[in-house]
Design a protein around this motif. Structure first.
Motif, PDB file in Angstrom:
ATOM      1  N   LEU A  60       0.825  -1.207   0.000  1.00 36.01           N
ATOM      2  CA  LEU A  60       0.000   0.000   0.000  1.00 36.01           C
ATOM      3  C   LEU A  60       0.860   1.258   0.000  1.00 36.01           C
ATOM      4  CD1 LEU A  60      -2.740   1.384   0.162  1.00 36.01           C
ATOM      5  CD2 LEU A  60      -2.701   1.046   2.652  1.00 36.01           C
ATOM      6  N   THR A  61       1.851   1.323   0.884  1.00 37.94           N
ATOM      7  CA  THR A  61       2.692   2.521   0.949  1.00 37.94           C
ATOM      8  C   THR A  61       3.536   2.684  -0.313  1.00 37.94           C
ATOM      9  OG1 THR A  61       4.383   1.272   2.187  1.00 37.94           O
ATOM     10  CG2 THR A  61       2.781   2.541   3.473  1.00 37.94           C
ATOM     11  N   SER A  62       3.950   1.574  -0.909  1.00 37.07           N
ATOM     12  CA  SER A  62       4.732   1.655  -2.154  1.00 37.07           C
ATOM     13  C   SER A  62       3.902   2.232  -3.284  1.00 37.07           C
ATOM     14  CB  SER A  62       5.260   0.271  -2.542  1.00 37.07           C
ATOM     15  OG  SER A  62       6.146  -0.232  -1.567  1.00 37.07           O
ATOM     16  N   ARG A  63       2.661   1.770  -3.407  1.00 35.42           N
ATOM     17  CA  ARG A  63       1.798   2.294  -4.470  1.00 35.42           C
ATOM     18  C   ARG A  63       1.451   3.765  -4.222  1.00 35.42           C
ATOM     19  NH1 ARG A  63       2.915  -2.336  -5.048  1.00 35.42           N
ATOM     20  NH2 ARG A  63       4.801  -1.213  -5.605  1.00 35.42           N
ATOM     21  N   LEU A  64       1.243   4.149  -2.975  1.00 38.28           N
ATOM     22  CA  LEU A  64       0.951   5.552  -2.670  1.00 38.28           C
ATOM     23  C   LEU A  64       2.115   6.450  -3.070  1.00 38.28           C
ATOM     24  CD1 LEU A  64      -0.753   5.261   0.847  1.00 38.28           C
ATOM     25  CD2 LEU A  64      -1.848   5.928  -1.298  1.00 38.28           C
ATOM     26  N   GLN A  65       3.333   5.981  -2.813  1.00 35.43           N
ATOM     27  CA  GLN A  65       4.491   6.796  -3.166  1.00 35.43           C
ATOM     28  C   GLN A  65       4.715   6.848  -4.671  1.00 35.43           C
ATOM     29  OE1 GLN A  65       7.980   5.940  -0.893  1.00 35.43           O
ATOM     30  NE2 GLN A  65       9.283   7.369  -2.014  1.00 35.43           N
ATOM     31  N   GLU A  66       4.525   5.705  -5.341  1.00 36.64           N
ATOM     32  CA  GLU A  66       4.730   5.651  -6.786  1.00 36.64           C
ATOM     33  C   GLU A  66       3.705   6.487  -7.549  1.00 36.64           C
ATOM     34  OE1 GLU A  66       6.368   1.028  -6.787  1.00 36.64           O
ATOM     35  OE2 GLU A  66       4.464   1.545  -7.730  1.00 36.64           O
ATOM     36  N   ARG A  67       2.461   6.396  -7.156  1.00 34.49           N
ATOM     37  CA  ARG A  67       1.390   6.999  -7.953  1.00 34.49           C
ATOM     38  C   ARG A  67       0.963   8.383  -7.488  1.00 34.49           C
ATOM     39  NH1 ARG A  67       1.177   4.140 -12.503  1.00 34.49           N
ATOM     40  NH2 ARG A  67      -0.852   5.133 -12.839  1.00 34.49           N
ATOM     41  N   LYS A  68       1.137   8.682  -6.182  1.00 39.88           N
ATOM     42  CA  LYS A  68       0.661   9.956  -5.644  1.00 39.88           C
ATOM     43  C   LYS A  68       1.742  10.762  -4.931  1.00 39.88           C
ATOM     44  CE  LYS A  68      -3.770   9.528  -6.693  1.00 39.88           C
ATOM     45  NZ  LYS A  68      -4.485  10.493  -7.564  1.00 39.88           N
ATOM     46  N   ALA A  69       2.971  10.240  -4.903  1.00 38.44           N
ATOM     47  CA  ALA A  69       4.077  10.905  -4.198  1.00 38.44           C
ATOM     48  C   ALA A  69       3.750  11.125  -2.721  1.00 38.44           C
ATOM     49  CB  ALA A  69       4.432  12.231  -4.877  1.00 38.44           C
ATOM     50  N   ILE A  70       2.997  10.189  -2.128  1.00 35.16           N
ATOM     51  CA  ILE A  70       2.671  10.236  -0.708  1.00 35.16           C
ATOM     52  C   ILE A  70       3.620   9.293   0.027  1.00 35.16           C
ATOM     53  CG2 ILE A  70       0.915   9.747   1.021  1.00 35.16           C
ATOM     54  CD1 ILE A  70      -1.205  10.420  -1.063  1.00 35.16           C
ATOM     55  N   LYS A  71       4.360   9.821   0.990  1.00 29.48           N
ATOM     56  CA  LYS A  71       5.372   9.031   1.681  1.00 29.48           C
ATOM     57  C   LYS A  71       4.898   8.662   3.082  1.00 29.48           C
ATOM     58  CE  LYS A  71       9.133  11.297  -0.848  1.00 29.48           C
ATOM     59  NZ  LYS A  71      10.371  12.110  -0.725  1.00 29.48           N
ATOM     60  N   ALA A  72       3.987   7.724   3.167  1.00 27.76           N
ATOM     61  CA  ALA A  72       3.557   7.210   4.469  1.00 27.76           C
ATOM     62  C   ALA A  72       4.701   6.388   5.060  1.00 27.76           C
ATOM     63  CB  ALA A  72       2.307   6.351   4.313  1.00 27.76           C
ATOM     64  N   PRO A  73       5.172   6.710   6.269  1.00 30.41           N
ATOM     65  CA  PRO A  73       6.357   6.049   6.824  1.00 30.41           C
ATOM     66  C   PRO A  73       6.127   4.566   7.109  1.00 30.41           C
ATOM     67  CG  PRO A  73       5.361   7.507   8.445  1.00 30.41           C
ATOM     68  CD  PRO A  73       4.634   7.743   7.165  1.00 30.41           C
ATOM     69  N   LEU A  74       6.862   3.725   6.404  1.00 29.03           N
ATOM     70  CA  LEU A  74       6.630   2.283   6.495  1.00 29.03           C
ATOM     71  C   LEU A  74       7.145   1.678   7.790  1.00 29.03           C
ATOM     72  CD1 LEU A  74       5.704  -0.385   5.269  1.00 29.03           C
ATOM     73  CD2 LEU A  74       7.895  -0.528   4.055  1.00 29.03           C
ATOM     74  N   VAL A  75       8.296   2.122   8.278  1.00 26.92           N
ATOM     75  CA  VAL A  75       8.904   1.478   9.450  1.00 26.92           C
ATOM     76  C   VAL A  75       7.981   1.513  10.668  1.00 26.92           C
ATOM     77  CG1 VAL A  75      10.819   1.553  11.097  1.00 26.92           C
ATOM     78  CG2 VAL A  75      11.256   1.830   8.644  1.00 26.92           C
ATOM     79  N   PRO A  76       7.491   2.681  11.107  1.00 28.59           N
ATOM     80  CA  PRO A  76       6.576   2.662  12.261  1.00 28.59           C
ATOM     81  C   PRO A  76       5.271   1.935  11.966  1.00 28.59           C
ATOM     82  CG  PRO A  76       6.638   4.847  11.279  1.00 28.59           C
ATOM     83  CD  PRO A  76       7.746   4.055  10.643  1.00 28.59           C
ATOM     84  N   LEU A  77       4.830   1.966  10.703  1.00 27.32           N
ATOM     85  CA  LEU A  77       3.608   1.243  10.350  1.00 27.32           C
ATOM     86  C   LEU A  77       3.812  -0.260  10.465  1.00 27.32           C
ATOM     87  CD1 LEU A  77       2.310   3.239   7.246  1.00 27.32           C
ATOM     88  CD2 LEU A  77       1.168   3.001   9.453  1.00 27.32           C
ATOM     89  N   ALA A  78       4.946  -0.760   9.966  1.00 22.13           N
ATOM     90  CA  ALA A  78       5.209  -2.198  10.002  1.00 22.13           C
ATOM     91  C   ALA A  78       5.387  -2.689  11.431  1.00 22.13           C
ATOM     92  CB  ALA A  78       6.442  -2.526   9.159  1.00 22.13           C
ATOM     93  N   VAL A  79       6.206  -1.978  12.205  1.00 24.79           N
ATOM     94  CA  VAL A  79       6.435  -2.378  13.600  1.00 24.79           C
ATOM     95  C   VAL A  79       5.144  -2.265  14.408  1.00 24.79           C
ATOM     96  CG1 VAL A  79       7.692  -1.844  15.719  1.00 24.79           C
ATOM     97  CG2 VAL A  79       8.877  -1.743  13.513  1.00 24.79           C
TER      98      VAL A  79
END
Length: 284
Positions: A60-79
């Motif tokens: 989800l975060t990868s697609r948001l960054q690729e398509r909308k330039a939205i950088k939702a922080p993955l590390v705190p989300l994953a942990v």
């Protein structure tokens, strides 16, 4: 001399649009892993859910960054997402809410290490992702924590799969009236009726024979609710993918797309099944 009439083209067969053999193989493989972990040792299944959550967040975060330039922080989300699932299993609903709040806070703080431009959209997407994927998945862990948890989770999985299968089978064969053409052109009203019928029958059987103190009439209501929530979940992810301009969230599962493409109907259905199970047969 007039031209000879050309033969009419052969009618085209309907196509599922995916590699059906690969989809079946992957589906069976996933089913074996899930059922084995579910009934052999509960914590292993919790780990399977946590892994699925982390992979789903990555997609989800990868697609948001690729398509909308939205950088939702993955590390705190994953942990935080993995912790949310574990907390739900160990500490119940209270633990899940606390973990959700801490994950949202971690997203806000983590993003502060980067320039302020885009901060609001990034953290908003991050909090949405935390709710959409791990928090909803936590309800599976809550179901599992009951003494008959594996059977509750199995019922949840069976009903969601049966609902999706009924929608596909009936819609593919009889579907003529579009359900939501602007969101998902392939879905039909006939398919929705198929999902309802299949899920209600499966729900009656599961509640009568798999769930302790369960009754067939409860299964009918459960199946109806699952068909509704699974369909809405599928439409919800279709909205996200249309906004992003993509067909699938990933390519990890041949014939299926990504993990998120399999979780779309499961995630919103989990809290619905958990709540109805608690109402019908209790939480322990």
């Amino acid at each position: 001399m007039p031209d000879a009439p050309q033969p009419a083209p052969a009618p085209q067969k309907k196509s599922a649009g995916r590699d059906l053999s690969a989809a079946i193989g992957v589906g069976v493989g996933l089913g074996v892993v899930i059922v084995a972990s579910l009934f052999i040792y509960k914590p292993v299944f919790v780990g399977v859910v946590a892994v699925a959550v982390v992979v789903g967040l990555w997609e989800l975060t990868s697609r948001l960054q690729e398509r909308k330039a939205i950088k939702a922080p993955l590390v705190p989300l994953a942990v935080g997402g993995a912790a949310m699932v574990v907390a739900g299993y160990v500490r119940g609903a209270e633990g899940a809410w606390v973990a959700m709040a801490l994950t949202a806070l971690a997203v806000l703080v983590w993003r502060m290490t980067e320039p302020p431009e885009g901060y609001l959209k990034d953290v908003t997407a991050g909090v949405f992702a935390a709710f959409y994927v791990p928090f909803l998945a936590t309800f599976v862990a809550l179901m599992l924590a009951a003494h008959d948890g594996p059977w509750r989770v199995l019922t949840f999985l069976l009903l969601t799969v049966v609902s999706d299968t009924g929608a596909y089978a009936v819609g593919w064969r009889f579907g003529k009236h579009k359900l939501a053409p602007r969101i998902s052109p392939g879905k039909t009203r006939e398919g929705l009726l198929g999902a309802v019928l299949f899920a209600m029958v499966a729900g009656a059987l599961c509640m009568q024979f798999l769930i302790e103190r369960g009754s067939w009439w409860q299964g009918l209501l459960l199946g109806l609710a699952v068909a509704a929530s699974a369909t809405l979940g599928d439409l919800g992810e279709s909205m996200i993918k249309r906004d992003l301009g993509i067909k699938d969230m990933g390519t990890l599962l041949p014939g299926h797309g990504g993990i998120m493409d399999r979780l779309d109907s499961l995630l919103p259905t989990a809290p619905v099944v958990w709540l109805l199970m608690v109402a019908f047969v209790g939480s322990v």
